[in-house]
Motif scaffolding. Structure first.
Motif, PDB file in Angstrom:
ATOM      1  N   GLY A  43      -5.381  13.419   1.268  1.00 28.00           N
ATOM      2  CA  GLY A  43      -6.026  13.724  -0.002  1.00 28.00           C
ATOM      3  C   GLY A  43      -5.654  12.744  -1.085  1.00 28.00           C
ATOM      4  O   GLY A  43      -6.341  12.644  -2.102  1.00 28.00           O
ATOM      5  N   LYS A  44      -4.567  12.011  -0.882  1.00 33.31           N
ATOM      6  CA  LYS A  44      -4.138  10.972  -1.819  1.00 33.31           C
ATOM      7  C   LYS A  44      -4.214   9.617  -1.115  1.00 33.31           C
ATOM      8  O   LYS A  44      -4.663   9.523   0.012  1.00 33.31           O
ATOM      9  CB  LYS A  44      -2.712  11.252  -2.299  1.00 33.31           C
ATOM     10  N   LYS A  45      -3.746   8.587  -1.770  1.00 32.12           N
ATOM     11  CA  LYS A  45      -3.785   7.244  -1.215  1.00 32.12           C
ATOM     12  C   LYS A  45      -2.975   7.189   0.071  1.00 32.12           C
ATOM     13  O   LYS A  45      -1.813   7.594   0.120  1.00 32.12           O
ATOM     14  CB  LYS A  45      -3.230   6.234  -2.235  1.00 32.12           C
ATOM     15  N   ILE A  46      -3.605   6.691   1.128  1.00 32.21           N
ATOM     16  CA  ILE A  46      -2.953   6.536   2.424  1.00 32.21           C
ATOM     17  C   ILE A  46      -2.730   5.044   2.660  1.00 32.21           C
ATOM     18  O   ILE A  46      -3.670   4.256   2.646  1.00 32.21           O
ATOM     19  CB  ILE A  46      -3.808   7.124   3.558  1.00 32.21           C
ATOM     20  N   TYR A  47      -1.475   4.640   2.879  1.00 32.74           N
ATOM     21  CA  TYR A  47      -1.141   3.222   3.018  1.00 32.74           C
ATOM     22  C   TYR A  47      -1.007   2.755   4.459  1.00 32.74           C
ATOM     23  O   TYR A  47      -1.157   1.572   4.739  1.00 32.74           O
ATOM     24  CB  TYR A  47       0.168   2.926   2.269  1.00 32.74           C
ATOM     25  N   THR A  48      -0.684   3.677   5.371  1.00 29.58           N
ATOM     26  CA  THR A  48      -0.458   3.282   6.764  1.00 29.58           C
ATOM     27  C   THR A  48      -1.109   4.297   7.700  1.00 29.58           C
ATOM     28  O   THR A  48      -1.425   5.418   7.291  1.00 29.58           O
ATOM     29  CB  THR A  48       1.047   3.209   7.104  1.00 29.58           C
ATOM     30  N   PRO A  49      -1.309   3.939   8.966  1.00 28.40           N
ATOM     31  CA  PRO A  49      -1.833   4.912   9.929  1.00 28.40           C
ATOM     32  C   PRO A  49      -0.796   5.933  10.362  1.00 28.40           C
ATOM     33  O   PRO A  49      -1.096   6.827  11.149  1.00 28.40           O
ATOM     34  CB  PRO A  49      -2.268   4.035  11.108  1.00 28.40           C
ATOM     35  N   GLY A  50       0.420   5.814   9.838  1.00 27.69           N
ATOM     36  CA  GLY A  50       1.497   6.725  10.199  1.00 27.69           C
ATOM     37  C   GLY A  50       2.325   6.188  11.347  1.00 27.69           C
ATOM     38  O   GLY A  50       1.785   5.629  12.304  1.00 27.69           O
ATOM     39  N   ASP A  51       3.635   6.342  11.247  1.00 30.26           N
ATOM     40  CA  ASP A  51       4.500   5.926  12.355  1.00 30.26           C
ATOM     41  C   ASP A  51       4.191   6.737  13.609  1.00 30.26           C
ATOM     42  O   ASP A  51       4.144   6.211  14.712  1.00 30.26           O
ATOM     43  CB  ASP A  51       5.971   6.122  11.979  1.00 30.26           C
ATOM     44  N   LYS A  52       4.004   8.049  13.410  1.00 31.85           N
ATOM     45  CA  LYS A  52       3.691   8.937  14.526  1.00 31.85           C
ATOM     46  C   LYS A  52       2.587   9.895  14.101  1.00 31.85           C
ATOM     47  O   LYS A  52       2.333  10.098  12.918  1.00 31.85           O
ATOM     48  CB  LYS A  52       4.935   9.702  14.985  1.00 31.85           C
ATOM     49  N   CYS A  53       1.932  10.488  15.087  1.00 34.05           N
ATOM     50  CA  CYS A  53       0.783  11.347  14.810  1.00 34.05           C
ATOM     51  C   CYS A  53       1.169  12.824  14.847  1.00 34.05           C
ATOM     52  O   CYS A  53       2.164  13.215  15.459  1.00 34.05           O
ATOM     53  CB  CYS A  53      -0.341  11.067  15.807  1.00 34.05           C
ATOM     54  N   ASP A  54       0.353  13.629  14.180  1.00 34.44           N
ATOM     55  CA  ASP A  54       0.516  15.080  14.218  1.00 34.44           C
ATOM     56  C   ASP A  54      -0.198  15.687  15.409  1.00 34.44           C
ATOM     57  O   ASP A  54       0.150  16.770  15.867  1.00 34.44           O
ATOM     58  CB  ASP A  54      -0.060  15.696  12.936  1.00 34.44           C
ATOM     59  N   GLY A  78       6.854  -9.315   0.624  1.00 36.80           N
ATOM     60  CA  GLY A  78       6.057  -9.474   1.820  1.00 36.80           C
ATOM     61  C   GLY A  78       4.771 -10.209   1.508  1.00 36.80           C
ATOM     62  O   GLY A  78       4.546 -10.647   0.384  1.00 36.80           O
ATOM     63  N   PHE A  79       3.914 -10.344   2.515  1.00 32.96           N
ATOM     64  CA  PHE A  79       2.608 -10.958   2.289  1.00 32.96           C
ATOM     65  C   PHE A  79       1.606 -10.369   3.276  1.00 32.96           C
ATOM     66  O   PHE A  79       1.952  -9.852   4.334  1.00 32.96           O
ATOM     67  CB  PHE A  79       2.675 -12.490   2.413  1.00 32.96           C
ATOM     68  N   GLY A  80       0.342 -10.449   2.895  1.00 32.67           N
ATOM     69  CA  GLY A  80      -0.727 -10.093   3.818  1.00 32.67           C
ATOM     70  C   GLY A  80      -0.744  -8.634   4.242  1.00 32.67           C
ATOM     71  O   GLY A  80      -0.499  -7.722   3.451  1.00 32.67           O
ATOM     72  N   GLY A  81      -1.015  -8.405   5.532  1.00 31.42           N
ATOM     73  CA  GLY A  81      -1.325  -7.091   6.045  1.00 31.42           C
ATOM     74  C   GLY A  81      -0.182  -6.104   6.132  1.00 31.42           C
ATOM     75  O   GLY A  81      -0.391  -4.966   6.569  1.00 31.42           O
ATOM     76  N   THR A  82       1.027  -6.470   5.724  1.00 29.67           N
ATOM     77  CA  THR A  82       2.147  -5.526   5.749  1.00 29.67           C
ATOM     78  C   THR A  82       2.243  -4.707   4.468  1.00 29.67           C
ATOM     79  O   THR A  82       3.144  -3.871   4.332  1.00 29.67           O
ATOM     80  CB  THR A  82       3.491  -6.270   5.938  1.00 29.67           C
ATOM     81  N   TYR A  83       1.314  -4.900   3.535  1.00 25.74           N
ATOM     82  CA  TYR A  83       1.423  -4.252   2.225  1.00 25.74           C
ATOM     83  C   TYR A  83       1.579  -2.739   2.337  1.00 25.74           C
ATOM     84  O   TYR A  83       2.450  -2.141   1.692  1.00 25.74           O
ATOM     85  CB  TYR A  83       0.206  -4.582   1.358  1.00 25.74           C
TER      86      TYR A  83
END
Length: 639
Positions: free
Chosen positions: A95-106, A543-548
């Motif tokens: 529901g808020k800003k999501i920055y990563t796909p998550g380390d692990k899934c639910d 950092g740079f690039g896709g690791t943001y």
């Protein structure tokens, strides 16, 4: 082998820690969560990427923020049912800003025994696993390299497992369809998707529309997939008594009004180039040789001939680059795309663009190396190659996109920079953001920055020479074939600054070398921004690039623990932002985190004197794990 069926108790009772944050959120059997991660996994031919893409699009249209991570094997088609052939797609919705796909899934969907074996490690201990029980026969276990007949005990799985006879039910569902068995089995992914859509309170109408659009030329296939999708959804609804509630992701941060779409980085990159050509009033030309991971850009641009886009699939990498240089000489927005080792092959032609000072964008979708390396995996190890990987003094601007959506804006910016400053530009993306996706608000072309190429003017006729420069920018003026009075020759041999003719004069070569370097150095770029505790941080993460997204998530976690930390992330690498030295010297501890052996750290040490930089490096073909990243940064901070 005992296979768990749909649990009579709530199999997802402890699925997400976010549940603990919600008080009284259960409304008519629906529990509201802040975020949720689902991982679809199965054979390469099981359609996990399609299921994940449709789920992410449905979620984006519902107003959720998303971040995805497709993870597929390098094998063209590994033997069915084997561990090496497992393909996965993880999508994190919130529901808020999501920055990563998550380390692990639910929630993990494992369509066969091999998928369970390789993917269960990506599931949270409190998460749930959905399996197709029909794909766990003794022969399936043997092919997936199990040594016993109890896959769950052998793997030490203690998660709640939801066993569903997906294959059997799909066959029953399509028994009267007239489809052959192979075609029927290809619909299994839609059953799993339907079940997940029910569990997470998704609207099937959007998914059905997407399926009918994808299989528009095969309406029978489309309707079969829609029927199976609805069957999976209805199966979840029919066993509702076994599950106390479904889940809903409420959008707590209203998005800016406009049209949104789920877009991956490669498509966003293609759209950015199209937008830049439209804004500049030029035709777009792409010269490319197919290579994993960049081929999708070629495929996407090839669809848009109606927008004046010309694409050529060339016989090799250097031909792709050389043809683009020819297009630039002819007055087009010229682009060449590649990944990893393709840049090595293009380097000779890239140098020709430096010498001729023609506008060219070189897209490098970075992947695991060296050589063929890990062709479907992500890495950031081409930075120094982009900066210095050519013969002679060969300066080029280098930009790096930070997210799938940012690929659009940085592609546009790379094109603007190339056209306005008459220079080849390298744009770096990587496998993670190129294949990953995000919710993209489609901008109006009128809101994009102007692009004004430095074309020669009629009044310059008679006094113009090929290397006559704008005194403010150092850029030469652009004359294209067909402009009477501006005929000229360019090439790879050094030219006289005064006449444009071939010159071997030492002093002239020194001058031209200096002028080319000065032109790139003079390109204005935005200042480096600092997020977090920008004024009083004990540590600056760089950092740079896709690791943001991963670095920003680490920043948020550390700040929540009371740590004083800040983040500076580079999108402009050459020229560097003018405040780079000031920012780096402001903090007593600077840690550069990157997916290589330390290339950005080495570059910054070379460019900024007197700074002490510490490093966190990873070269695993995978994006950062935020949990491990936080642990490593805290150890550096505490030592």
């Amino acid at each position: 082998m005992p296979l768990p069926e749909m649990n009579k108790n709530n199999p997802i009772e402890t699925m997400s820690k976010n549940e603990e944050k919600t008080v009284g959120a259960c409304n008519a059997g629906v529990v509201t969560l802040d975020d949720f991660a689902v991982r679809f996994s199965g054979d390469s031919g099981d359609g996990m990427q399609l299921a994940g893409n449709i789920f992410s699009t449905v979620s984006a249209i519902a107003g959720n923020d998303i971040c995805t991570f497709p993870n597929y094997p390098a094998d063209i088609r590994a033997p069915q049912g084997t561990r090496s052939g497992v393909s996965a797609f993880q999508v994190h919705v919130g529901g808020k800003k999501i920055y990563t796909p998550g380390d692990k899934c639910d929630l993990l969907v494992a369509m066969n025994a091999a998928a369970l074996a390789t993917q269960y490690k990506f599931c949270k201990p409190e998460g749930a696993i959905i399996i197709d029980t029909d794909s766990f026969k003794e022969s399936d276990l043997k092919k997936a390299e199990y040594t016993t007949n109890d896959a769950f005990a052998e793997l030490g799985i203690k998660n709640e497992v939801i066993g569903v006879s997906i294959t059997t039910m799909v066959k029953d569902c399509l028994a009267d369809s007239g489809m052959d068995n192979k075609s029927v089995l290809k619909c299994r992914n839609m059953f799993a998707l339907g079940l997940v859509c029910w569990l997470l309170d998704r609207d099937l109408k959007v998914a059905e529309t997407l399926l009918r659009e994808k299989f528009a030329r095969k309406p029978a296939v489309a309707e079969a997939n829609v029927k199976v999708l609805e069957a999976g959804y209805n199966f979840g609804s029919n066993v509702h008594a076994s599950i106390e509630h479904t889940y809903h992701i409420e959008t707590s941060e209203p998005k800016r009004p406009g049209k949104y779409m789920d877009i991956n980085g490669n498509k966003a990159t293609a759209y950015g180039f199209i937008a830049a050509a439209e804004k500049a009033g030029l035709r777009l030309y792409l010269g490319s040789y197919p290579i994993t991971l960049a081929t999708d850009v070629l495929h996407e641009l090839a669809k848009h001939k109606s927008l004046g886009v010309a694409t050529v699939q060339c016989e090799d990498e250097i031909a792709g680059c050389a043809s683009a240089i020819g297009a630039a000489f002819a007055g087009a927005l010229a682009v060449t795309s590649t990944s990893g080792p393709g840049v090595c092959l293009k380097s000779e032609a890239m140098n020709l663009a430096v010498m001729t000072e023609l506008p060219l964008v070189v897209l490098n979708v970075q992947r695991g190396g060296p050589s063929t390396g890990l062709p479907t995996k992500s890495e950031q190890a081409d930075l120094l190659q982009a900066l210095y990987g050519r013969n002679g003094e060969s300066p080029m601007p280098v930009l790096a996109a930070s997210s799938p959506v940012d690929c659009f804006y940085m592609a546009y910016e790379a094109a603007r920079m190339a056209l306005e400053h008459m220079t080849p530009v390298v744009l770096l993306t990587d496998a993670f953001i190129a294949n990953g996706s995000g919710a993209f608000r489609i901008p109006s072309i009128s809101d994009m920055p102007d692009i004004v190429p430095p074309f020669v003017k009629e009044e310059q006729k008679g006094s113009w020479t090929p290397y006559l420069r704008n005194p403010e920018t150092g850029c030469r003026y652009w004359a294209v074939p067909g402009m009477q009075g501006f005929e000229h020759v360019v090439g790879g041999l050094e030219k006289s600054n005064e006449t444009g003719e071939i010159s071997g004069d030492p002093a002239n070569h020194q001058l031209m070398t200096d002028l080319r370097a000065r032109k790139v150095a003079m390109i204005p770029v935005p200042d480096l921004e600092v997020e977090g505790d920008s004024d009083n941080a004990d540590m600056l993460i760089v950092g740079f690039g896709g690791t943001y997204g991963h670095l920003h998530s680490a920043l948020d976690i550390m700040k929540a623990k009371g740590r004083k930390v800040a983040l500076a992330h580079f999108r402009y690498l050459n020229p560097l932002p003018k405040n780079t030295a000031e920012v780096l010297r402001r903090y007593k501890r600077v840690v550069v985190a990157e997916l290589n052996g330390g290339q950005l750290a080495a570059y910054l040490r070379m460019k900024v004197e007197g700074i002490h930089i510490e490093q966190y490096n990873q070269v695993m073909g995978q994006p950062f794990n935020v949990g491990r990243l936080v642990e490593a940064l805290e150890k550096i901070m505490d030592k």
